[in-house]
Design an enzyme around this catalytic site. Structure first.
Site, PDB file in Angstrom:
ATOM      1  N   TYR A  90       0.826  -1.204   0.000  1.00 24.69           N
ATOM      2  CA  TYR A  90       0.000   0.000   0.000  1.00 24.69           C
ATOM      3  C   TYR A  90       0.865   1.261   0.000  1.00 24.69           C
ATOM      4  O   TYR A  90       1.780   1.407   0.828  1.00 24.69           O
ATOM      5  CB  TYR A  90      -0.919  -0.020   1.216  1.00 24.69           C
ATOM      6  CG  TYR A  90      -1.743   1.232   1.377  1.00 24.69           C
ATOM      7  CD1 TYR A  90      -2.513   1.722   0.331  1.00 24.69           C
ATOM      8  CD2 TYR A  90      -1.736   1.936   2.580  1.00 24.69           C
ATOM      9  CE1 TYR A  90      -3.260   2.876   0.463  1.00 24.69           C
ATOM     10  CE2 TYR A  90      -2.486   3.092   2.731  1.00 24.69           C
ATOM     11  CZ  TYR A  90      -3.247   3.556   1.669  1.00 24.69           C
ATOM     12  OH  TYR A  90      -3.978   4.699   1.818  1.00 24.69           O
ATOM     13  N   ASP A 167      -0.776  -6.508   7.194  1.00 23.75           N
ATOM     14  CA  ASP A 167      -1.915  -5.754   6.664  1.00 23.75           C
ATOM     15  C   ASP A 167      -2.866  -6.767   6.039  1.00 23.75           C
ATOM     16  O   ASP A 167      -2.547  -7.383   5.014  1.00 23.75           O
ATOM     17  CB  ASP A 167      -1.437  -4.730   5.634  1.00 23.75           C
ATOM     18  CG  ASP A 167      -2.560  -3.816   5.151  1.00 23.75           C
ATOM     19  OD1 ASP A 167      -3.732  -4.250   5.175  1.00 23.75           O
ATOM     20  OD2 ASP A 167      -2.263  -2.683   4.738  1.00 23.75           O
TER      21      ASP A 167
END
Length: 358
Positions: A90, A167
């Site tokens: 990300y 994540d």
């Protein structure tokens, strides 16, 4: 023990009683008795945290956004710490890491997501392994078991164990539970699949049950920085969580259908799909082709977020933080529209590229 899908509906509800609400009420309070809600939370936050903690198997702490969870975790690190992060991950996370690196607070080491040997080596001397699987936007799958096992081995052989963070936004708590594999902390952008309706910003961390010290440290970081979740957002996220099971099942079925169609299309050079879930990525010849396809779509929204009931697409390489991503890669977040309608829209947009490459 109820299934995860059932617990997503049951966890965090008030006890059943005559005259009591069936759902957790929205409690907009800046103070709870003699304490600020910033410090002690509200019943609405608590219900959401209970539900997510039940699904991930740990202690959940809600934050104002997904990025707030990232900065809270980084707040746990000592000065000069070394952080290993996937090359493809990300952009917001990598941006926060780069900022801390440029300020001389940490050293960042970038590793190919699927280079398990390099991750195992990093476990021996890094202070934090930031893992993301599947990765955003390339959908690479990391070997969690091997990497987390290496972190445990490091603790036995070097007397130091790296903090391990996963994540789990793309997989969701219904797709995988990293704490069960040995991770210390899981983070989610609740804005995405858990919220599910593109109408809120929220984040959550979940720490392993035996790491109450980490859970408290994250609560302290939230209190100190004021990164507290909004009451309405927490209530909306809890409502979204209730339907995560059916939404994810439907979207995953459609994603598999689209992967099959895309894999046979002459304009598509590569399809990236981890085998399950609602995220798909596919490559076209170049960035110009990808931009033309985005512009030609009518049903699929060209938007940067993901995980909602609507299908969205984006060429990630157009963003400064993702300039290293293949130029023709398109990230597709599959929603709940009719699969045939989605393919009709994609096929029509791709038709022009077929003509140009034939």
């Amino acid at each position: 023990m109820w299934s995860a899908r059932t617990r997503a509906i049951l966890a965090g509800r008030p006890a059943a009683a005559d005259g009591q609400p069936a759902n957790t009420p929205l409690v907009p309070a800046s103070a709870m008795g003699l304490d600020y809600s910033r410090e002690v939370g509200t019943p609405t936050w608590a219900a959401f945290e209970t539900a997510v903690g039940s699904l991930e198997g740990g202690i959940a702490t809600a934050f104002a956004s997904g990025m707030a969870t990232v900065t809270a975790v980084l707040d746990l690190l000592p000065a000069g710490a070394t952080v290993a992060v996937p090359v493809y991950s990300y952009a917001g996370t990598r941006g926060a890491l780069d900022h801390a690196h440029n300020q001389g607070k940490i050293t960042v080491r970038r590793i190919e997501p699927t280079d398990t040997d390099a991750w195992i080596a990093a476990a021996a001397d890094a202070d934090l392994l930031w893992l993301e699987t599947p990765t955003n936007p390339t959908l690479d799958v990391m070997d969690l078991d091997a990497i987390l096992s290496a972190a445990d081995t490091a603790a036995k052989t070097t007397d130091r164990r790296p903090l391990t963070v996963v994540d789990n936004t793309f997989a969701t708590p219904l797709g995988q539970q990293p704490l069960a594999h040995g991770a210390d902390v899981v983070v989610h952008s609740v804005t995405k699949f858990i919220g599910g309706h593109s109408d809120l910003l929220l984040g959550v961390t979940v720490t392993a049950p035996h790491r109450g010290d980490l859970a408290q440290a994250l609560v302290d970081a939230r209190t100190r920085t004021g990164a507290t979740p909004g009451t309405l957002e927490s209530w909306l996220a809890l409502r979204g969580l209730r339907t995560l099971g059916v939404r994810l099942a439907e979207a995953s079925s459609t994603a598999a259908f689209l992967v099959d169609k895309l894999s046979g299309h002459p304009a598509v050079t590569h399809v990236r799909y981890p085998g399950s879930g609602a995220m798909v990525a596919f490559d076209l010849a170049d960035g110009d082709a990808a931009e033309r396809v985005c512009a030609a779509l009518e049903l699929v929204h060209n938007a940067t977020s993901l995980g909602g009931v609507e299908t969205t697409i984006e060429r990630r390489a157009h963003l400064p933080g993702d300039a290293h991503v293949p130029a023709g890669l398109l990230r597709l977040s599959v929603g709940l529209e009719d699969p045939a309608d989605l393919w009709r829209d994609l096929e029509s947009a791709l038709a022009g590229e077929t003509a140009q490459t034939s």
